[in-house]
Design a protein around this motif. Structure first.
Motif, PDB file in Angstrom:
ATOM      1  N   ASP A 182       0.821  -1.216   0.000  1.00 34.79           N
ATOM      2  CA  ASP A 182       0.000   0.000   0.000  1.00 34.79           C
ATOM      3  C   ASP A 182       0.854   1.266   0.000  1.00 34.79           C
ATOM      4  OD1 ASP A 182      -2.348  -1.584   0.126  1.00 34.79           O
ATOM      5  OD2 ASP A 182      -2.109  -1.738   2.296  1.00 34.79           O
ATOM      6  N   ASN A 204       2.311   4.770  -0.375  1.00 36.38           N
ATOM      7  CA  ASN A 204       1.861   6.139  -0.590  1.00 36.38           C
ATOM      8  C   ASN A 204       2.758   6.708  -1.685  1.00 36.38           C
ATOM      9  OD1 ASN A 204       1.349   8.881  -0.570  1.00 36.38           O
ATOM     10  ND2 ASN A 204       1.540   9.103   1.629  1.00 36.38           N
ATOM     11  N   THR A 205       2.195   7.130  -2.798  1.00 36.10           N
ATOM     12  CA  THR A 205       2.986   7.544  -3.954  1.00 36.10           C
ATOM     13  C   THR A 205       3.538   8.960  -3.831  1.00 36.10           C
ATOM     14  OG1 THR A 205       0.984   8.180  -5.156  1.00 36.10           O
ATOM     15  CG2 THR A 205       1.865   5.945  -5.543  1.00 36.10           C
ATOM     16  N   GLU A 206       3.249   9.649  -2.739  1.00 36.63           N
ATOM     17  CA  GLU A 206       3.855  10.961  -2.508  1.00 36.63           C
ATOM     18  C   GLU A 206       5.211  10.757  -1.828  1.00 36.63           C
ATOM     19  OE1 GLU A 206       1.255  13.501  -0.305  1.00 36.63           O
ATOM     20  OE2 GLU A 206      -0.083  13.772  -2.005  1.00 36.63           O
TER      21      GLU A 206
END
Length: 142
Positions: A18, A20-22
């Motif tokens: 999971d 977080n793409t930031e």
């Protein structure tokens, strides 16, 4: 979205659940020396990452409140981790270049902006914090 990654030689591998793409960018002098420039790093909660080859990881306590690690075989920087108690305790800050797939990542924050080299500039709107604001964010008093 799960992502995999590894060091240069593959002796240390990981899977992040999971993700977080930031990601954030750190301009502190220690990151400049450790990464060779700004550290472009993902913040990864400890319970979302699984490592293989952990016996190859070497550690260095780089400050009173954090450690840096690298692969003992190839020297790749692996993570910066807050060891002191506080809001970021135990989180891994891992270079985005270790990921097998960097698609869809977005830079959301720059920290220690008052110590970045004048020749380094990233375009775009994002949160930018100087040293005092960064230390407050990490709950560190120096």
């Amino acid at each position: 979205m799960d992502r995999t990654g590894k060091c240069l030689c593959g002796a240390v591998r990981f899977t992040i659940r999971d993700l977080n793409t930031e990601f954030g960018t750190c301009h502190c002098k220690m990151c400049q020396r450790w990464a060779g420039s700004a550290l472009l790093g993902l913040t990864v909660p400890a319970d979302t990452v699984r490592f293989e080859g952990i016996e190859n990881v070497k550690r260095y306590q780089s400050s009173d409140w954090a450690e840096r690690t690298w692969c003992g075989k190839c020297g790749s920087g692996l993570w910066y981790r807050v060891t002191a108690e506080g809001p970021h305790h135990g989180f891994y800050h891992m270079p985005i270049g270790l990921l097998d797939d960097t698609s869809g990542l977005t830079m959301s924050r720059e920290i220690f902006t008052d110590t970045k080299p004048d020749c380094v500039t990233f375009e775009g709107d994002r949160e930018r914090l100087d040293t005092a604001a960064t230390l407050a964010l990490f709950g560190v008093t120096e």
